[in-house]
Design a protein around this motif. Structure first.
Motif, PDB file in Angstrom:
ATOM      1  N   LYS A 624      -0.781  -4.379 -13.297  1.00 21.32           N
ATOM      2  CA  LYS A 624      -1.691  -3.531 -12.522  1.00 21.32           C
ATOM      3  C   LYS A 624      -1.103  -2.094 -12.427  1.00 21.32           C
ATOM      4  N   LEU A 625      -1.995  -1.113 -12.174  1.00 20.68           N
ATOM      5  CA  LEU A 625      -1.556   0.259 -11.916  1.00 20.68           C
ATOM      6  C   LEU A 625      -0.949   0.346 -10.506  1.00 20.68           C
ATOM      7  N   VAL A 626       0.065   1.262 -10.258  1.00 18.07           N
ATOM      8  CA  VAL A 626       0.729   1.393  -8.954  1.00 18.07           C
ATOM      9  C   VAL A 626       0.126   2.598  -8.209  1.00 18.07           C
ATOM     10  N   CYS A 627      -0.411   2.367  -6.833  1.00 10.64           N
ATOM     11  CA  CYS A 627      -1.052   3.422  -6.021  1.00 10.64           C
ATOM     12  C   CYS A 627       0.038   4.166  -5.197  1.00 10.64           C
ATOM     13  N   THR A 628       0.231   5.490  -5.432  1.00  6.88           N
ATOM     14  CA  THR A 628       1.257   6.263  -4.727  1.00  6.88           C
ATOM     15  C   THR A 628       0.688   7.007  -3.516  1.00  6.88           C
ATOM     16  N   LYS A 629      -0.701   7.200  -3.366  1.00 10.82           N
ATOM     17  CA  LYS A 629      -1.320   7.882  -2.228  1.00 10.82           C
ATOM     18  C   LYS A 629      -2.689   7.257  -1.991  1.00 10.82           C
ATOM     19  N   HIS A 630      -2.878   6.607  -0.713  1.00 13.29           N
ATOM     20  CA  HIS A 630      -4.114   5.893  -0.419  1.00 13.29           C
ATOM     21  C   HIS A 630      -5.284   6.830  -0.224  1.00 13.29           C
ATOM     22  N   ALA A 631      -6.468   6.420  -0.664  1.00 14.52           N
ATOM     23  CA  ALA A 631      -7.728   7.167  -0.445  1.00 14.52           C
ATOM     24  C   ALA A 631      -8.662   6.198   0.250  1.00 14.52           C
ATOM     25  N   TRP A 632      -8.685   6.351   1.704  1.00 14.45           N
ATOM     26  CA  TRP A 632      -9.441   5.364   2.482  1.00 14.45           C
ATOM     27  C   TRP A 632     -10.946   5.613   2.378  1.00 14.45           C
ATOM     28  N   ASP A 633     -11.751   4.496   2.374  1.00 19.98           N
ATOM     29  CA  ASP A 633     -13.215   4.601   2.328  1.00 19.98           C
ATOM     30  C   ASP A 633     -13.743   4.774   3.748  1.00 19.98           C
ATOM     31  N   ALA A 634     -15.078   4.795   3.992  1.00 19.42           N
ATOM     32  CA  ALA A 634     -15.688   5.009   5.316  1.00 19.42           C
ATOM     33  C   ALA A 634     -15.456   3.829   6.243  1.00 19.42           C
ATOM     34  N   GLY A 635     -15.038   2.695   5.736  1.00 18.57           N
ATOM     35  CA  GLY A 635     -14.768   1.532   6.539  1.00 18.57           C
ATOM     36  C   GLY A 635     -15.966   0.621   6.728  1.00 18.57           C
ATOM     37  N   VAL A 636     -15.665  -0.623   7.110  1.00 21.91           N
ATOM     38  CA  VAL A 636     -16.707  -1.641   7.316  1.00 21.91           C
ATOM     39  C   VAL A 636     -16.440  -2.318   8.642  1.00 21.91           C
ATOM     40  N   VAL A 637     -17.495  -2.369   9.549  1.00 21.06           N
ATOM     41  CA  VAL A 637     -17.344  -3.051  10.841  1.00 21.06           C
ATOM     42  C   VAL A 637     -17.199  -4.534  10.572  1.00 21.06           C
ATOM     43  N   THR A 638     -16.100  -5.107  10.947  1.00 19.88           N
ATOM     44  CA  THR A 638     -15.861  -6.539  10.730  1.00 19.88           C
ATOM     45  C   THR A 638     -16.204  -7.338  11.980  1.00 19.88           C
TER      46      THR A 638
END
Length: 965
Positions: A624-638
Motif C-alpha cells: 500500500k502507499l504510505v499517508c504522510t499528511k491526513h486530509a479529513w472529509d466532512a464526516g459522517v454522523v454515526t
C-alpha cells in the motif's frame, strides 16, 4: 376373360378331342371320396370332427381327460374345415387367448414336446370341439410329424394340458422337409419380385417338380406315402390337392402375403387364395398340373383368377361347382371376395401351357410362333413389360398315320445360363447370355433311339427328383393297369433320364486361399452327385487381440499443447491414436512482469509474471502507499444526538482512510411531540376510560379521558331455540349480543328428508304385454310421492325341436306363459324366414308336410301376444323322404325294391320276425335301389322296413312290409 384352349386336332390324321385338361380335376374329386370309402370298408370311422371324450367324473372340481382326433386336418387328408359345434351360451362366451395358445403349440411341436401346459389361457372343452387346436394345425402345414389325435386334461371347465404323440420317424422326416424347404429358398430368390411374380414363381415350382399321386389314389396308399402333406410335395415330389395347397400356403405365408387354403366338399378339393395389391385371387396349382404327370407342362387357367372364372372353368369339366367353398386355413388379412379379373388376360403367362422359369429379373417361356408349326423362346422382364425373342424355330409333331398335331408341345428347362428345349426330334440347349443364340443339339431320338416318324419327344422336365424326357406317339401321356398286378400301372411311353444334377449336394469344401486379417480367402465346394464346383469367399480373419507397433509421432508436444502418436496393429493393420502430454518446464524464465492492480493508500496492488518457456504465470503483491499528511472529509454522523443523549461524528482521511470520532451535544425540546398514547383504563359500553401520552422528544407525560364504547357491530351468541322445526313447520331461535345485550329472533327452516322411507306403493296402472304400468310410492317421513314405471310383461323364449316323420317334419316346442298363440317360421340354407303357420296357445306341435326330400330346413317358433313376439331358438334338419318299398319272393330269397329318396347317401334295410325286434341286415349305397335277402328261410314270415341315410340323418322308416317266403 380366359382364352379358350383349342382341342388337340390332327391335320390329315386324327386325335381325340381334348380330354387331358379335365383329367386332373376328376382325379382330385375322387381322391378324398376314395380314401373315405377305404376307411369304411375296413371298419374305420369317417367323421368330419370326431371328438371322443372320456369323463372321469361329472364333478367340475375333478380332472377330466379328453381326446380329439386330427383326421380331418389337411395333413391327414381332410379338407381342414372347422365347424363350430353349438353347445349353448357357454360356447359363444369363450374368451381364451388365441394368440398365446398358437404360440405354445407351435413352439412345443417345434421342440418335440409331448406335453404342453395351457393352463391360464381360459381354454375350454367347447373350444376344443370348435376346432381351437385343429385350426392351428391346419394353419401350420409344416407340421407333418403328429401321430393320430391328441389328449387333453381339464381341471373343472378349463383345459390345463395338451398331449401330442409323434410318428416313429418324425424327426428324420422333419429334417428332410426342412432341407427341401431350404432348397426351394436357394432355387427361388424372391427379392426384387412383385407380389404376383412371387406367386407365379411358387406356382411354377410346384407344377414343374410335383407329380399328382395318381397311382397312390388308385391303390389307396395316399396317406401311407405322404400324399396329403408338404413332405409328399417337396421330398417325395408326389401328392394330391392338399399337398399342393398346403405347400403353396406355407410358401406364400413365409413371403409375407395374406393367403388361405380353400376347400369344397362338392368336388372334394382344396386350393389357395392370395391377396395381391389389396385384392383377392384364386390359385389352383393342382388343376394346373396335368395327370398323368407330364414333365415340363404347366397350365395357367387357375392362376390368379376370380371366383366366378374359377367356377366357370370348373363346370367345363365337372357337373358340380365350388359354390360351397369354405376357408380352411388363413394367414394375414381375412378373405372377403375375389372378383377382380386383372390377371386373366394381357399377362405374359396367359395361354402358356409350359413351365415358365425365372432368373435374374427375367422370365423365360416357350410359346407359339407365327404359325401352328413354329415356336418362340422368350425372355420377358415384368417390371418393364419388355419381351425379347431369344430364339425361333419350327416343330412339326407328326402322327403315326402321317398327319401332325398343330401347336407347341416343346418344353424348356433352365439351369444356370443354359436353357434346354425340345423339338419332336431332339433335345437342345442355348446360352441365354449370348448375343448370338445358336442351339446345340444334345440328343437326337431318331439316331440315338432309332425312333420312327410319329414318335416324338413330348415331355421334358423334373419328375420325382430327376430330369426326364418321354418318347411316345401322342401328346396325351397315359398309363394302364397291369393285368397281373392290380397295384401296378404300365407306362405307354418310353421314359429316359437326362443326366443332370438338378439338386447339388456340396461336400465340406477345400480351402484354396487362406484368409488373413487384411484379405478374404476362398473355399472350393464340389457336388458329390455331379462333380460341379463352386467357389465361396471366406471372410477376413477377425483380430480379437491387437499387437501394436512402437508407434509414430504425428504431432510433437510443446510446453503449451499436447502431441499425438499413431500405433498400427501388426496383424490386421487397425490403427489407434494416443495423446502425448505437454512438455514439463523444470526451470521458469520469468519476464519483467505487468502491473495488474495499482496499489493505493488503502489497498495493496498486484503484478503478473509469465514464463517465457511454458507460459506459466505467477502473481506478486505490491505494498500500500504510505499517508504522510491526513486530509479529513466532512464526516459522517454515526450516532444522532437526542433530547436525552449526546451523538457522535466520524471523520475519514481521503488519502489513507484513517478515521477519528468527535462528540455532538444533546438536543433542546422547545415543542412536545406526543406519542400515540397508552390506554390506562379501558372504556366499556357503560363507562369511560383513561389514556397516557409521552413526549417523544423529552419524555414528559400527560393523561386524557377515553369515551364510552359504541356497539356498531353486534357479537351475537349461539342463540337459544324457542320453537323446534319439523318436516312440515318452521321453528325460531333467539340471539343476544354479548357486547350490549341487544336481542334478535330468526326462523329455522323446516327439516329436510334426505333419505325417504317409501311405503310398498300402490299400482295405479297395471302393466300388459303391450304397455307399461305405473306404481305410486309415498314417503312415510315427509309425505313426498313418486311414480315408477312397471315394465311390460315378457313372453318366455320358445325352444323348438325337429324330427323326421313319414312324408313330413314334426316340430315340438315348450309352452310359453301368457302367449295368445305361436307363429311357425321356416327357411332354407340360403333363404329368409317365412311364417308358414300360426296356431293357438294350446298347441305345442306342428307337422310340416310341404317339405322336399334332400333339402335342409331351418325352423323357429315365436310366441305372440298382440304384436309382441317372444325370443326363439333355431332347429336345423335335413329332410329325407322315407323310401317307398315293395317286396316279393324270388328264387334266391326275398327281393326288396324302393324308389330313390333325394338326399340319401345310403339305405339301411331292417328285418324282424313276428316275435322279434328290427335289426339292420344290409347297408347299400345311394345308387342301389334294390336288394335280395338271401338269408330268408322258406316258410318263415318276415317284416321289413328301409331307412334312407345321409351321414347321421335318418329318414322315417318306410311302411312295414310283411311277407312269407
Amino acid at each position: 376373360m380366359i382364352k379358350k384352349r383349342e382341342s388337340y386336332r390332327a391335320v390329315a390324321g386324327s386325335i381325340r378331342s381334348e380330354w387331358l385338361r379335365g383329367l386332373s380335376r376328376k382325379i382330385c374329386i375322387g381322391a378324398l371320396a376314395f380314401s373315405a370309402a377305404v376307411v369304411l370298408l375296413t371298419g374305420g370311422k369317417v367323421e368330419a370332427y370326431a371328438s371322443d371324450q372320456t369323463r372321469v367324473s361329472s364333478d367340475e372340481s375333478q380332472v377330466t381327460i379328453g381326446y380329439d382326433d386330427l383326421d380331418d386336418t389337411l395333413q391327414k387328408g381332410g379338407l381342414g374345415v372347422v365347424v363350430e359345434q353349438q353347445h349353448g351360451v357357454a360356447a359363444l362366451a369363450s374368451t381364451y387367448d388365441v394368440t398365446a395358445l398358437e404360440k405354445l403349440i407351435v413352439e412345443g411341436i417345434k421342440a418335440w414336446q409331448t406335453n404342453i401346459d395351457v393352463s391360464g389361457l381360459g381354454l375350454t372343452s367347447d373350444d376344443i370341439d370348435n376346432g381351437a387346436v385343429r385350426s392351428i394345425i391346419n394353419s401350420h402345414p409344416e407340421f407333418i410329424s403328429l401321430s393320430g389325435g391328441y389328449r387333453y386334461w381339464t381341471s373343472g371347465s378349463t383345459i390345463t394340458q395338451i398331449e401330442f404323440a409323434y410318428l416313429t420317424n418324425a424327426k428324420e422326416e422333419q429334417q428332410e422337409l426342412d432341407a427341401a424347404l431350404q432348397e426351394v429358398k436357394s432355387k427361388i430368390d424372391i427379392s426384387g419380385m412383385t407380389d404376383e411374380e412371387i406367386v407365379l414363381a411358387y406356382h411354377e415350382y410346384l407344377t414343374s417338380t410335383v407329380a399328382y399321386a395318381y397311382e397312390d389314389y388308385f391303390n389307396g396308399t395316399i396317406a401311407a406315402n405322404h400324399g396329403y402333406d408338404m413332405y409328399g410335395a417337396l421330398v417325395k415330389h408326389s401328392c394330391v390337392c392338399q399337398g399342393y395347397a398346403e405347400t403353396m400356403f406355407y410358401l406364400l405365408r413365409e413371403a409375407g402375403l395374406s393367403c388361405a387354403v380353400a376347400s369344397s366338399e362338392n368336388i372334394n378339393h382344396a386350393w389357395n387364395i392370395v391377396k395381391i395389391h389389396g385384392k383377392w385371387y384364386h390359385i389352383d396349382a393342382t388343376w394346373d398340373d396335368p395327370v398323368w404327370d407330364m414333365p415340363g407342362r404347366s397350365y395357367h387357367d387357375y392362376f390368379l383368377v376370380s371366383f366366378d372364372t374359377m367356377n366357370k372353368n370348373t363346370l367345363t369339366n365337372h357337373t358340380k361347382d365350388r359354390t360351397d367353398m369354405v376357408v380352411s386355413a388363413q394367414w394375414g388379412d381375412t378373405y372377403t371376395t375375389a372378383v377382380d379379373t386383372t390377371y386373366e388376360s394381357g399377362k405374359f403367362w396367359n395361354g402358356i401351357a409350359k413351365v415358365i422359369f425365372y432368373k435374374d429379373g427375367y422370365w423365360y417361356s416357350i410359346s407359339e410362333g407365327s404359325s401352328k408349326t413354329s415356336f418362340n423362346i422368350n425372355k420377358y422382364q415384368y417390371s418393364t413389360n419388355i419381351n425379347k425373342v431369344l430364339y425361333s424355330g419350327t416343330a412339326k409333331w407328326t402322327t403315326p398315320s402321317g398327319g401332325y398335331y398343330p401347336g407347341v408341345y416343346s418344353s424348356i428347362y433352365l439351369r444356370g445360363d443354359n436353357l434346354y428345349f425340345t423339338t419332336p426330334d431332339s433335345l437342345n440347349k442355348i446360352d441365354v447370355t449370348s448375343t448370338n443364340v445358336t442351339p446345340t443339339e444334345l440328343i437326337n431320338i431318331r439316331t440315338q433311339y432309332n425312333s420312327s416318324t410319329g414318335n416324338n419327344l413330348y415331355a421334358f422336365g423334373e419328375q420325382y427328383g430327376k430330369l426326364v424326357y418321354f418318347i411316345t406317339d401322342s401328346p396325351n401321356i397315359k398309363k394302364t393297369k397291369d393285368s397281373s398286378n392290380s397295384s401296378k400301372y404300365n407306362k405307354e411311353y418310353a421314359e429316359y433320364t437326362f443326366e443332370m444334377c438338378i439338386s447339388h449336394k456340396w461336400d465340406a469344401g477345400v480351402v484354396t486361399k487362406e484368409p488373413t486379417y487384411t484379405s478374404t480367402g476362398t473355399k472350393k465346394y464340389t457336388c458329390t452327385n455331379c462333380g460341379e464346383t463352386k467357389i465361396e469367399t471366406i471372410a477376413k480373419l477377425v483380430c480379437t487381440s491387437h499387437v501394436w507397433d512402437s508407434g509414430k509421432v504425428v504431432t510433437a508436444p510443446t510446453y503449451k499443447t499436447e502431441g499425438t502418436k499413431k500405433y498400427t496393429c501388426k496383424n490386421c493393420g487397425t490403427t489407434k491414436t494416443e495423446t502425448i502430454a505437454k512438455l514439463v518446464c523444470t526451470k521458469h524464465a520469468w519476464d519483467a512482469g505487468v502491473v495488474t492492480k495499482q496499489p493505493t493508500y488503502k489497498t495493496e496492488g498486484t503484478k503478473k509474471y509469465t514464463c517465457k518457456n511454458c507460459g506459466t504465470t505467477k502473481t506478486e503483491t505490491i505494498a500500500k502507499l504510505v499517508c504522510t499528511k491526513h486530509a479529513w472529509d466532512a464526516g459522517v454522523v454515526t450516532k444522532q444526538p437526542t433530547y436525552k443523549t449526546e451523538g457522535t461524528k466520524k471523520y475519514t482521511c481521503t488519502n489513507c482512510g484513517e478515521t477519528k470520532t468527535e462528540t455532538i451535544a444533546k438536543l433542546v425540546c422547545t415543542e412536545h411531540v406526543w406519542d400515540a398514547g397508552v390506554v390506562v383504563t379501558a372504556p366499556t359500553y357503560t363507562s369511560t376510560g383513561t389514556k397516557k401520552y409521552t413526549c417523544e422528544n423529552c419524555g414528559e407525560t400527560k393523561t386524557e379521558l377515553v369515551d364510552k364504547l359504541v356497539c356498531t357491530e353486534h357479537a351475537w351468541d349461539a342463540g337459544v331455540v324457542t320453537i323446534q322445526p319439523t318436516y312440515k313447520t318452521e321453528g325460531t331461535r333467539k340471539y343476544t349480543c354479548t357486547n350490549c345485550g341487544e336481542t334478535k329472533t330468526e326462523t329455522i327452516a323446516k327439516l329436510v328428508c334426505t333419505t325417504h322411507a317409501w311405503d310398498n306403493g300402490t299400482v295405479t296402472k297395471k302393466a300388459t304385454y303391450t304397455a307399461t304400468g305405473v306404481r305410486k310410492y309415498t314417503c312415510k317421513t315427509c309425505g313426498a310421492a313418486k311414480q315408477v314405471t312397471i315394465a311390460r310383461l315378457k313372453l318366455a323364449k320358445v325352444t323348438v325341436k325337429s324330427a323326421q316323420q313319414a312324408g313330413a317334419i314334426k316340430l315340438t316346442w315348450n309352452k310359453a306363459s301368457g302367449a295368445s298363440g305361436y307363429k311357425i317360421y321356416r327357411r332354407t340354407a340360403k333363404g329368409r324366414y317365412v311364417c308358414i303357420k300360426t296356431v293357438k296357445s294350446g298347441t305345442t306341435s306342428y307337422v310340416d308336410k310341404t317339405v322336399k326330400s334332400g333339402n335342409r330346413y331351418y325352423y323357429c317358433v315365436k310366441a305372440y301376444n298382440g304384436n309382441v313376439l317372444s325370443g326363439y331358438t333355431e332347429a336345423s334338419i335335413l329332410y329325407i323322404k322315407a323310401p317307398v318299398v315293395t317286396v316279393r319272393k324270388s328264387a334266391q330269397g326275398v327281393k326288396l325294391s324302393w324308389k330313390k329318396s333325394a338326399g340319401a347317401k345310403k339305405y339301411i334295410v331292417y328285418r324282424k320276425t313276428p316275435t322279434g325286434k328290427y335289426r339292420a341286415v344290409k347297408t347299400v349305397t345311394a345308387k342301389t335301389l334294390s336288394w335280395t335277402d338271401k338269408t330268408a328261410k322258406k316258410g318263415q314270415t318276415y317284416y321289413y322296413i328301409v331307412k334312407a341315410v345321409n351321414n347321421k340323418t335318418y329318414s322315417a322308416a318306410s311302411p312295414q312290409k310283411r311277407i312269407k317266403r
